[in-house]
Scaffold this active site. Structure first.
Site, mmCIF file in Angstrom:
data_model
loop_
_atom_site.group_PDB
_atom_site.id
_atom_site.type_symbol
_atom_site.label_atom_id
_atom_site.label_comp_id
_atom_site.label_asym_id
_atom_site.label_seq_id
_atom_site.Cartn_x
_atom_site.Cartn_y
_atom_site.Cartn_z
ATOM 1 N N LYS A 149 4.530 10.559 1.182
ATOM 2 C CA LYS A 149 5.653 11.425 1.544
ATOM 3 C C LYS A 149 5.362 12.835 1.058
ATOM 4 O O LYS A 149 4.563 13.071 0.143
ATOM 5 C CB LYS A 149 6.969 10.920 0.940
ATOM 6 N N MET A 199 -3.727 9.429 -6.563
ATOM 7 C CA MET A 199 -2.751 8.907 -7.517
ATOM 8 C C MET A 199 -2.158 10.049 -8.334
ATOM 9 O O MET A 199 -2.858 10.977 -8.722
ATOM 10 C CB MET A 199 -3.413 7.876 -8.428
ATOM 11 N N GLY A 229 -0.123 12.499 -7.572
ATOM 12 C CA GLY A 229 -0.192 13.835 -6.992
ATOM 13 C C GLY A 229 1.093 14.340 -6.374
ATOM 14 O O GLY A 229 1.108 15.398 -5.758
ATOM 15 N N GLY A 274 2.551 5.289 -5.399
ATOM 16 C CA GLY A 274 2.962 4.110 -6.154
ATOM 17 C C GLY A 274 4.316 3.591 -5.711
ATOM 18 O O GLY A 274 4.522 2.377 -5.566
ATOM 19 N N SER A 321 5.643 4.058 -2.748
ATOM 20 C CA SER A 321 5.483 3.544 -1.393
ATOM 21 C C SER A 321 4.855 2.157 -1.409
ATOM 22 O O SER A 321 5.267 1.263 -0.655
ATOM 23 C CB SER A 321 4.628 4.516 -0.570
ATOM 24 N N ASP A 365 12.273 7.196 -6.036
ATOM 25 C CA ASP A 365 11.694 7.488 -4.716
ATOM 26 C C ASP A 365 11.583 6.254 -3.826
ATOM 27 O O ASP A 365 11.337 6.378 -2.621
ATOM 28 C CB ASP A 365 10.282 8.081 -4.864
#
Length: 284
Positions: free
Chosen positions: A14, A99, A101, A106, A108, A140
């Site tokens: 995303k 990873m 960023g 993670g 998702s 998230d």
């Protein structure tokens, strides 16, 4: 007869097209307004249902599997506990997203695990019920479970579907790990952006309230963003470190990528308002 492997479950990245911090809540979390959009760059997961309750994770990325606190395993365990399902799963993760960023990889992965195993285990929880499980694991995760581009408020859990344009992006992943906790605890972080109505936010220039602080502390992020701004309107996603530039045509984004300095890593992806996970759900 051994269970078949259910393959190619996508876990898309995303972008936060904007991120505003409206204050700190009594529980210590920050009140946010943000706009989530998916991009067509994904981790991929495969699943095999097992008769015993063990949860086994394999990955092409060293260090992911060794982490017993891995969000994938926590998501699967939470679904077991919520539904009382007494079987388990063997899970394969093909890790393709950077990873840590700000791309939500993670979260998702955890969302895809909940959605896929809910189908494969026949546990029949609703999307809202899955999102409630996901929210306990990470703010998230619900947006990935619902699977549509969304305006989010609260800590990011109150979602309203939106339909922004779906441009092409050049995403750069600087060689820096930015701690989300450190960013939100920093006294210099702006926390007083006024809350605005969604129509106002969608029609004004977009910005990320975390960007100035992160750029000042991480020269790699500053360098990547400075380079990208020469080619397109650009900003940071989440708390970084990834930055993205927006292009109307794929060829424009690819042309900029071809000029990317050798010390930087980047990729081109298209914005998606419907997650490929939702499309995958309709297949066996």
């Amino acid at each position: 007869m051994p269970a078949a492997i259910s393959r190619n479950w996508p876990a898309p990245a995303k972008l936060n097209l904007f991120l505003h911090i409206n204050g700190r809540r009594a529980d210590g979390y920050h009140a946010l307004q943000t706009l989530f959009q998916f991009i067509d760059c994904c981790d991929m997961l495969d699943f095999k249902v097992t008769e015993t309750p063990e949860l086994i994770l394999h990955s092409n990325m060293s260090g992911v599997v060794a982490d017993s606190d891995n969000l994938i395993l926590r998501a699967a365990k939470s679904l077991q506990q919520t539904t009382g399902f007494n079987g388990g799963a063997e899970i394969w993760l093909d890790k393709r997203l950077p990873m840590g960023g700000g791309l939500g990889g993670g979260s998702s992965d955890a969302a895809t695990t909940l959605v896929a195993l809910n189908k494969l285990w026949h546990t029949q929880l609703s999307t809202e019920e899955l999102a409630k499980i996901g929210l306990k694991l990470g703010a998230d995760i619900p947006v990935f479970i619902h699977g549509f581009a969304a305006f989010a408020e609260g800590v990011g859990e109150r979602l309203q579907a939106v339909n922004p344009s779906e441009p092409w992006y050049l995403v750069i992943a600087p060689d820096a790990h930015v701690s989300t906790a450190d960013v939100f605890q920093d006294p210099l972080l702006p926390r007083e952006t006024p809350k605005l109505a969604i129509d106002t936010l969608m029609s004004q220039p977009w910005a990320n309230d975390c960007q100035k602080l992160v750029v000042s502390k991480y020269p790699q992020v500053a360098k990547a963003l400075g380079w990208l701004l020469e080619y397109a309107p650009s900003r940071m996603t989440g708390t970084g470190a990834c930055v993205f530039g927006e292009f109307t045509q794929q060829q424009q984004a690819l042309a900029a990528l071809a000029k990317l300095p050798s010390e930087m890593q980047g990729f081109v992806a298209q914005g998606m308002n419907l997650s490929p996970l939702i499309t995958r759900l309709s297949h066996p």
